[in-house]
Design a protein around this motif. Structure first.
Motif, PDB file in Angstrom:
ATOM      1  N   SER A  63       4.632  11.912   1.911  1.00  0.00           N
ATOM      2  CA  SER A  63       4.308  11.331   3.211  1.00  0.00           C
ATOM      3  C   SER A  63       2.971  11.815   3.770  1.00  0.00           C
ATOM      4  CB  SER A  63       5.426  11.612   4.209  1.00  0.00           C
ATOM      5  OG  SER A  63       5.658  13.000   4.312  1.00  0.00           O
ATOM      6  N   PHE A  64       2.287  12.704   3.060  1.00  0.00           N
ATOM      7  CA  PHE A  64       0.939  13.143   3.419  1.00  0.00           C
ATOM      8  C   PHE A  64       0.114  13.103   2.147  1.00  0.00           C
ATOM      9  CE2 PHE A  64       3.874  15.124   6.376  1.00  0.00           C
ATOM     10  CZ  PHE A  64       3.333  14.737   7.586  1.00  0.00           C
ATOM     11  N   ILE A  84       2.241   7.823   1.522  1.00  0.00           N
ATOM     12  CA  ILE A  84       1.903   7.408   2.871  1.00  0.00           C
ATOM     13  C   ILE A  84       0.671   8.181   3.321  1.00  0.00           C
ATOM     14  CG2 ILE A  84       2.687   7.293   5.270  1.00  0.00           C
ATOM     15  CD1 ILE A  84       5.591   7.365   4.098  1.00  0.00           C
ATOM     16  N   GLU A  85      -0.309   7.464   3.822  1.00  0.00           N
ATOM     17  CA  GLU A  85      -1.515   8.095   4.360  1.00  0.00           C
ATOM     18  C   GLU A  85      -2.018   7.242   5.505  1.00  0.00           C
ATOM     19  OE1 GLU A  85      -3.608  10.735   5.359  1.00  0.00           O
ATOM     20  OE2 GLU A  85      -2.895  11.293   3.371  1.00  0.00           O
ATOM     21  N   MET A  86      -2.599   7.859   6.514  1.00  0.00           N
ATOM     22  CA  MET A  86      -3.035   7.170   7.723  1.00  0.00           C
ATOM     23  C   MET A  86      -4.450   6.618   7.592  1.00  0.00           C
ATOM     24  SD  MET A  86      -0.544   7.460   9.915  1.00  0.00           S
ATOM     25  CE  MET A  86      -1.340   7.153  11.464  1.00  0.00           C
ATOM     26  N   GLY A  87      -4.674   5.451   8.178  1.00  0.00           N
ATOM     27  CA  GLY A  87      -6.005   4.897   8.375  1.00  0.00           C
ATOM     28  C   GLY A  87      -6.825   4.683   7.115  1.00  0.00           C
ATOM     29  N   GLU A  88      -8.137   4.786   7.295  1.00  0.00           N
ATOM     30  CA  GLU A  88      -9.091   4.539   6.213  1.00  0.00           C
ATOM     31  C   GLU A  88      -8.963   5.539   5.078  1.00  0.00           C
ATOM     32  OE1 GLU A  88     -11.229   1.924   5.728  1.00  0.00           O
ATOM     33  OE2 GLU A  88     -10.057   1.134   7.392  1.00  0.00           O
ATOM     34  N   HIS A  89      -8.370   6.693   5.358  1.00  0.00           N
ATOM     35  CA  HIS A  89      -8.190   7.727   4.346  1.00  0.00           C
ATOM     36  C   HIS A  89      -7.470   7.160   3.112  1.00  0.00           C
ATOM     37  CE1 HIS A  89      -8.244  12.001   3.408  1.00  0.00           C
ATOM     38  NE2 HIS A  89      -7.009  11.883   2.950  1.00  0.00           N
ATOM     39  N   ALA A  90      -6.545   6.243   3.333  1.00  0.00           N
ATOM     40  CA  ALA A  90      -5.813   5.628   2.221  1.00  0.00           C
ATOM     41  C   ALA A  90      -6.759   4.865   1.302  1.00  0.00           C
ATOM     42  CB  ALA A  90      -4.728   4.705   2.758  1.00  0.00           C
ATOM     43  N   GLY A 142      -1.991  -1.122   3.613  1.00  0.00           N
ATOM     44  CA  GLY A 142      -0.692  -0.722   4.138  1.00  0.00           C
ATOM     45  C   GLY A 142       0.467  -0.827   3.173  1.00  0.00           C
TER      46      GLY A 142
END
Length: 163
Positions: A63-64, A84-90, A142
């Motif tokens: 999840s990180f 799972i990663e947030m925002g543009e970091h993915a 996403g």
């Protein structure tokens, strides 16, 4: 040990066996040409953990996701994974790393698990390779799978009188 018979687990994982932070930094430099993440984990450490805790085909949740090292190792070891990663970091960190794994990169544990051999066998199945490429293309938006089309329910055929 007390009389209950319980044994306290003990183990020592030496860096010779599981890697160290400097090794993880070098893996990142090899993959990206720059240091993109301040706390990378060596692939050998994650391989040891996944080997102990999972079996091929098991589902791994990270999840990180960070740089995607856990997902990369899980993929090379034949485990399914959700990251799972947030925002543009993915899109800027995780997707390039995982695309390199799909393309057959030979860093980290790749040689230990014969990743090149798996990739060559995988590439001999064009439909599956095309499906994975489509899924990887959706990861930055996403999800790791393309959106499903939802079929509209069909109207029942008109019944004839007497049926």
């Amino acid at each position: 040990m007390d009389s209950s018979g319980d044994v306290v687990p003990r183990s020592i994982w030496l860096h010779e066996d599981t890697g160290h932070n400097q090794e993880a930094m070098l893996e990142g430099l090899t993959l990206f040409g720059e240091i993109r993440f301040g706390t990378p984990k060596p692939e050998r450490l994650l391989q040891r953990m996944l080997h102990i805790a999972t079996h091929p085909g098991d589902l791994i949740l990270d999840s990180f996701l960070g740089l995607g090292t856990t997902a990369a190792v899980a993929h090379k070891m034949g485990r399914r994974w959700i990251g799972i990663e947030m925002g543009e970091h993915a899109a800027t960190h995780c997707l390039p790393r995982l695309q390199q794994v799909i393309d057959g990169e030979q860093g980290g544990i790749s040689k230990a698990v014969n990743w090149l051999q798996h990739i060559q066998k995988f590439k001999s199945v064009p439909a599956r390779a095309a499906r994975l490429a489509r899924c990887a293309g959706h990861a930055g938006r996403g999800g790791g799978r393309p959106p499903r089309r939802i079929a509209r329910p069909r109207r029942p055929a008109a019944l004839e009188p007497g049926e």
